[in-house]
Design a protein around this motif. Sequence first.
Motif, PDB file in Angstrom:
ATOM      1  N   GLN A   1      -2.202  -3.635   7.080  1.00 53.40           N
ATOM      2  CA  GLN A   1      -2.463  -4.740   6.177  1.00 53.40           C
ATOM      3  C   GLN A   1      -1.310  -4.928   5.198  1.00 53.40           C
ATOM      4  O   GLN A   1      -0.974  -4.016   4.433  1.00 53.40           O
ATOM      5  N   LEU A   2      -0.682  -6.102   5.263  1.00 55.69           N
ATOM      6  CA  LEU A   2       0.430  -6.443   4.390  1.00 55.69           C
ATOM      7  C   LEU A   2      -0.044  -7.430   3.327  1.00 55.69           C
ATOM      8  O   LEU A   2      -0.643  -8.457   3.651  1.00 55.69           O
ATOM      9  N   GLU A   3       0.230  -7.127   2.056  1.00 54.58           N
ATOM     10  CA  GLU A   3      -0.037  -8.043   0.967  1.00 54.58           C
ATOM     11  C   GLU A   3       1.283  -8.533   0.390  1.00 54.58           C
ATOM     12  O   GLU A   3       2.152  -7.720   0.036  1.00 54.58           O
ATOM     13  N   LEU A   4       1.426  -9.834   0.304  1.00 54.32           N
ATOM     14  CA  LEU A   4       2.609 -10.446  -0.284  1.00 54.32           C
ATOM     15  C   LEU A   4       2.371 -10.621  -1.780  1.00 54.32           C
ATOM     16  O   LEU A   4       1.393 -11.248  -2.195  1.00 54.32           O
ATOM     17  N   LEU A   5       3.258 -10.057  -2.599  1.00 55.83           N
ATOM     18  CA  LEU A   5       3.091 -10.076  -4.049  1.00 55.83           C
ATOM     19  C   LEU A   5       4.034 -11.057  -4.727  1.00 55.83           C
ATOM     20  O   LEU A   5       3.753 -11.521  -5.836  1.00 55.83           O
ATOM     21  N   GLN A   6       5.145 -11.349  -4.090  1.00 59.62           N
ATOM     22  CA  GLN A   6       6.110 -12.290  -4.662  1.00 59.62           C
ATOM     23  C   GLN A   6       6.993 -12.821  -3.551  1.00 59.62           C
ATOM     24  O   GLN A   6       7.288 -12.118  -2.581  1.00 59.62           O
ATOM     25  N   SER A   7       7.412 -14.058  -3.694  1.00 60.55           N
ATOM     26  CA  SER A   7       8.361 -14.672  -2.764  1.00 60.55           C
ATOM     27  C   SER A   7       9.172 -15.682  -3.546  1.00 60.55           C
ATOM     28  O   SER A   7       8.610 -16.475  -4.313  1.00 60.55           O
ATOM     29  N   ARG A   8      10.479 -15.618  -3.408  1.00 62.80           N
ATOM     30  CA  ARG A   8      11.322 -16.559  -4.148  1.00 62.80           C
ATOM     31  C   ARG A   8      12.665 -16.683  -3.439  1.00 62.80           C
ATOM     32  O   ARG A   8      12.994 -15.882  -2.561  1.00 62.80           O
ATOM     33  N   PRO A   9      13.455 -17.703  -3.811  1.00 63.05           N
ATOM     34  CA  PRO A   9      14.801 -17.809  -3.244  1.00 63.05           C
ATOM     35  C   PRO A   9      15.659 -16.614  -3.641  1.00 63.05           C
ATOM     36  O   PRO A   9      15.496 -16.032  -4.720  1.00 63.05           O
ATOM     37  N   LEU A  10      16.573 -16.251  -2.765  1.00 58.34           N
ATOM     38  CA  LEU A  10      17.493 -15.142  -3.016  1.00 58.34           C
ATOM     39  C   LEU A  10      18.879 -15.694  -3.295  1.00 58.34           C
ATOM     40  O   LEU A  10      19.446 -16.420  -2.480  1.00 58.34           O
TER      41      LEU A  10
ATOM     42  N   ILE B   1       0.241 -15.403 -14.050  1.00 58.35           N
ATOM     43  CA  ILE B   1      -0.527 -14.969 -12.874  1.00 58.35           C
ATOM     44  C   ILE B   1      -1.373 -13.772 -13.282  1.00 58.35           C
ATOM     45  O   ILE B   1      -0.848 -12.807 -13.858  1.00 58.35           O
ATOM     46  N   VAL B   2      -2.668 -13.827 -13.007  1.00 56.49           N
ATOM     47  CA  VAL B   2      -3.539 -12.658 -13.149  1.00 56.49           C
ATOM     48  C   VAL B   2      -3.936 -12.260 -11.734  1.00 56.49           C
ATOM     49  O   VAL B   2      -4.545 -13.050 -11.010  1.00 56.49           O
ATOM     50  N   MET B   3      -3.579 -11.051 -11.329  1.00 58.82           N
ATOM     51  CA  MET B   3      -3.656 -10.653  -9.923  1.00 58.82           C
ATOM     52  C   MET B   3      -4.277  -9.258  -9.793  1.00 58.82           C
ATOM     53  O   MET B   3      -3.966  -8.363 -10.592  1.00 58.82           O
ATOM     54  N   ARG B   4      -5.155  -9.100  -8.835  1.00 55.42           N
ATOM     55  CA  ARG B   4      -5.648  -7.762  -8.532  1.00 55.42           C
ATOM     56  C   ARG B   4      -4.476  -6.893  -8.087  1.00 55.42           C
ATOM     57  O   ARG B   4      -3.671  -7.296  -7.261  1.00 55.42           O
ATOM     58  N   MET B   5      -4.364  -5.700  -8.649  1.00 54.65           N
ATOM     59  CA  MET B   5      -3.275  -4.811  -8.278  1.00 54.65           C
ATOM     60  C   MET B   5      -3.468  -4.313  -6.846  1.00 54.65           C
ATOM     61  O   MET B   5      -4.575  -3.914  -6.453  1.00 54.65           O
ATOM     62  N   SER B   6      -2.408  -4.350  -6.059  1.00 54.85           N
ATOM     63  CA  SER B   6      -2.483  -3.845  -4.688  1.00 54.85           C
ATOM     64  C   SER B   6      -2.705  -2.343  -4.700  1.00 54.85           C
ATOM     65  O   SER B   6      -2.100  -1.621  -5.494  1.00 54.85           O
ATOM     66  N   GLY B   7      -3.557  -1.893  -3.809  1.00 50.05           N
ATOM     67  CA  GLY B   7      -3.817  -0.466  -3.701  1.00 50.05           C
ATOM     68  C   GLY B   7      -5.297  -0.177  -3.608  1.00 50.05           C
ATOM     69  O   GLY B   7      -6.130  -1.077  -3.410  1.00 50.05           O
TER      70      GLY B   7
ATOM     71  N   ILE C   1      11.351 -11.117  -1.236  1.00 55.97           N
ATOM     72  CA  ILE C   1       9.914 -10.873  -1.367  1.00 55.97           C
ATOM     73  C   ILE C   1       9.632  -9.504  -1.974  1.00 55.97           C
ATOM     74  O   ILE C   1      10.470  -8.604  -1.939  1.00 55.97           O
ATOM     75  N   GLU C   2       8.419  -9.359  -2.537  1.00 58.00           N
ATOM     76  CA  GLU C   2       7.848  -8.071  -2.897  1.00 58.00           C
ATOM     77  C   GLU C   2       6.530  -7.943  -2.142  1.00 58.00           C
ATOM     78  O   GLU C   2       5.817  -8.941  -1.958  1.00 58.00           O
ATOM     79  N   TYR C   3       6.177  -6.730  -1.737  1.00 58.05           N
ATOM     80  CA  TYR C   3       4.990  -6.560  -0.908  1.00 58.05           C
ATOM     81  C   TYR C   3       4.403  -5.168  -1.089  1.00 58.05           C
ATOM     82  O   TYR C   3       5.035  -4.262  -1.657  1.00 58.05           O
ATOM     83  N   ALA C   4       3.180  -5.001  -0.607  1.00 62.97           N
ATOM     84  CA  ALA C   4       2.529  -3.694  -0.479  1.00 62.97           C
ATOM     85  C   ALA C   4       1.954  -3.612   0.929  1.00 62.97           C
ATOM     86  O   ALA C   4       1.538  -4.622   1.500  1.00 62.97           O
ATOM     87  N   TYR C   5       1.927  -2.395   1.479  1.00 59.93           N
ATOM     88  CA  TYR C   5       1.518  -2.259   2.884  1.00 59.93           C
ATOM     89  C   TYR C   5       0.663  -1.016   3.061  1.00 59.93           C
ATOM     90  O   TYR C   5       0.998   0.068   2.581  1.00 59.93           O
ATOM     91  N   GLU C   6      -0.464  -1.220   3.774  1.00 60.24           N
ATOM     92  CA  GLU C   6      -1.346  -0.120   4.148  1.00 60.24           C
ATOM     93  C   GLU C   6      -1.220   0.107   5.649  1.00 60.24           C
ATOM     94  O   GLU C   6      -1.741  -0.674   6.454  1.00 60.24           O
ATOM     95  N   PRO C   7      -0.515   1.164   6.070  1.00 59.46           N
ATOM     96  CA  PRO C   7      -0.270   1.365   7.505  1.00 59.46           C
ATOM     97  C   PRO C   7      -1.527   1.592   8.331  1.00 59.46           C
ATOM     98  O   PRO C   7      -1.608   1.128   9.472  1.00 59.46           O
TER      99      PRO C   7
END
Length: 585
Positions: free
Chosen positions: A382-391, A192-198, A372-378
């Motif tokens: 705005q919530l960005e989902l960065l990862q989601s997988r079974p636990l 995965i090549v992804m723009r870094m959240s922030g 999940i992993e996420y980043a959030y701008e209060p």
Amino acid sequence: MQDQETLERYFSWDPRDNEDFRPMIIGTGSIGGKGRSLLYAARRLWSSGNELLASVRIPPSMFIGTDVFLQVMESIGGQDRVKSLIGDDGTAVEAAFLSTRLPDYVIPPLRDFLSRVEDPVVVRSSSVLEDSIKHSFAGKYRSTFLMNRGSLEERVRRVEEEILRIYARTYFPTAVSYRKKHQLGDDLMGIIVMRMSGRWRGRYYYPTTGGVGYSRNVRRWTTRIRMEDGILRFVFGLGTMSTKRGYARTFSLTNPALRPEGSNPYKIMKHAQEKFQAIDGTTEELVTLDVKTLWRELLRWHPNLGTFAQLYTVDGDTGYFSSVDYSTEIPNAYSKICFTFEDFPKKCRRFFDRMRALLPLLEQSMGVPADIEYAYEPTEDQLELLQSRPLWIGGVAVGSAKIPDLTGRKVILMADRMVTDGVLEDIPYLVYVDYRIYSSDPDFHSVARGIGYINQSMGDQRYVLVAPGRVGSSNPELGVPVQYNELTQCACIVELGIPKSGHMPELSYGTHFFSDLETDNVMYLPVYDGETGNLFDQDWFDSAPFVQGPHMAIRIYRGSFSVYSDGTENRGVVVANRVNPPCED
């Protein structure tokens, strides 16, 4: 807990069947566990009919299939050639991958992606074996950021090199030994090549908050919280700190006011985040910054800093918190600013409303608890989902373990929070790190290596590890910095909270360390010395016969030990059934 039919639908889903996702994928074959699971989650959220969930974003990303990995392998000489290069540190393997190039058809779409994304990017591993319920491979491969500066061709070449380094990690000793331990066989790597959240805030780049979330809270700190309530662990700044055994804020989704550390201001301050991570645009490095020195500068970029941070002021034998703004003055050297997130639930209610809907939906959609992993701008909500997988939440059925009648038996440790169901009988060894010596001797890493040496000497024997603070912390002042691969024979970890020495356990559920504990069914108990419902029998540890370990702080007790924990009652104990004299065979 698992819905098998739903689970099968989840694993059979192919993101190439979705016309929105197809243009984001380069090559054929699988895009790996992280990639497929992230796109699956995005699809479910965007089609949910819930405005709060439909507004969740994923960062601009491209996904590279496993056929690219296989072609690179062939250009090196095939799998047998690569395996012949495996050594102690992976240097030869990495050199072999860096000596080749990606297939020609990968470069144009990579160039096109980078022409549209000029912020820092993250290049992430996404292997096929990561697409499983039990084995998350947390920290076993490689994910890293790139500043993404220079000419377009320079940026393309740097991303290409990073992809090749990630491919090499498939055959690094850490990953090879992990797969061997769990009998998983060989792996194939997607990317995965992804723009870094922030965003840029002066010279620093970071999201306001980042963290991890779980639809099930299997390590409750009070029976007032239910397992199905879900849990969040997050930090100010880059979420990288939320996956380590440092300081982070933990929230139960149904009762955000209930803190694991309680309501005492001093304890809140001791558990509060003081440092955060960001990308430094001047040095082009990941840096760790201290809010105690930067808080006035942060107010320029976060006028609402008081939502996250507070001033702790010492007042006699007690302390209290107050808000932070431009008029704040720090009264003395014993007072400080730290991230308590005290006002966050009140000021960011939509964030919690969204998470209370998001995590159950993902669990329902996958047929298994969600991680999940996420980043959030209060400010923008705005919530960005960065990862989601079974636990994976362990192999013992909830409610199946009960603590037996312990009348007449010697209980040496007792915990009243953050335990899951489990039973261990007749464990032959208990390894103890004396907090008094550990605190007075600055040679922390020798203690960690000593535990690793004992672990290696155990053969197939198991042991209980009892140590102060946070086992596996990268900060040795918080706990013994032992690596997880130095605990392969450990059956149970007991973390001792000793207030007078500053060593305190912490609910680090969601860290790479705890992911490994869950995968290997290693039991865990946090014991808070002096607190009601907890027991640390110091007299027993000082009087029972032991063998001195490879460091003066380490003691080895041999005999028979049992561990019982009841997640429903939130209670766990360690029992000394028998202790052998040191000279006994």
